[in-house]
Design an enzyme around this catalytic site. Structure first.
Site: not given
Ligand code: DGL
Length: 255
Positions: A13-14, A45, A76-78, A184, A186
């Site tokens: 993940d980020s 990210y 990580c979705n992004t 996300c 997080h």
């Molecule tokens: N945890 C990440 C996600 O699922 C991204 C968080 C980020 O770094 O902006 O999108």
């Protein structure tokens, strides 16, 4: 290949967010060895360019593929939205991504669904395709969680300032939505704080579905661990300080 993490599963993940997915993975697959890598030095990210996220993700995963991991979860979705096709065409191991849990929310019959995710996840095509496919008959309300990941990464989520940030992002939807998709990885760590603003409505996140998909892919490839002892989890971070690793462990142990 160096083999430092031979036959491990890499969960990426980020930053600390992927630990919400990791928890589901170790629950479902307790015999697997896992190396978790959070790119906290480069987080968030979600406000970067797609090209930057592709490059950061590709470099991180290449390192772990070189160390012998047998599969990789982009928790990580992004990063999934920006880089999953590139990763799948670059590496031959199974690459499992995540996506906002719009489908289960719609299938459960909700009609006004707030999807909270990063700016990039909501901007990229993958989300638009998802919303189009499952959003028929339901209203999908995308809300970018601007500034939220930074606070989670800093461990500052029980402050009046954080409550105010969430109130500013979400307060206008109180009483007007009947489910929330945490798009996300997080955000499962701030479920309680979001519920303080939106009330106790159903929450959906992709963690459990991702763990099931990982199990299916390992099984299909004949690479599920055959051991009966518990696996181990190694935490690594690009912001490699004892405080960072302690934060990761705290998230991992959180109820
Ligand atoms: N945890 C990440 C996600 O699922 C991204 C968080 C980020 O770094 O902006 O999108």
């Amino acid at each position: 290949m160096n083999g430092k993490y031979l036959n491990d599963i890499c969960v990426f993940d980020s930053g600390a967010g992927g630990i919400s997915v990791l928890r589901e993975i170790t629950r479902l697959l307790p015999h697997e060895d896992i190396v978790y890598f959070g790119d906290s030095a480069n987080a968030p990210y979600g406000s970067r360019t797609k090209e930057e996220v592709r490059e950061l993700t590709l470099n991180a995963i290449r390192h772990f593929v070189d160390e012998g991991v047998k599969a990789c979860v982009i928790a990580c979705n992004t990063a999934t939205s920006a880089a999953a096709p590139l990763l799948r065409s670059t590496f031959s191991i199974p690459i499992i991504g995540v996506e906002p849990a719009v489908k289960p929310a719609v299938l459960a019959g909700h009609r006004r669904i707030l999807v909270m995710a990063t700016e990039m996840t909501l901007r990229l095509e993958k989300f638009h395709r998802l919303a189009e496919k499952y959003g028929k008959g339901a209203e999908i309300i995308p809300v970018p969680g601007i500034g939220v990941v930074e606070e989670i990464e800093a461990g500052r989520t029980d402050t009046p300032e954080f409550h105010e940030l969430l109130e500013n992002l979400l307060g206008r939807y109180r009483g007007r939505v009947d489910a929330v998709v945490l798009g996300c990885t997080h955000y499962p760590f701030i479920r309680r704080q979001i519920a303080e603003v939106l009330g106790n409505i159903p929450f959906y996140d992709g963690g459990e579905g991702t763990a099931r998909e990982l199990k299916r892919r390992l099984d299909e490839n004949g690479i599920l661990s055959a051991r009966d002892r518990d696996g181990r989890v190694i935490f690594l971070s690009s912001r490699n300080t004892p405080e960072e690793i302690a934060l990761y462990r705290k998230f991992y142990g959180m109820p």
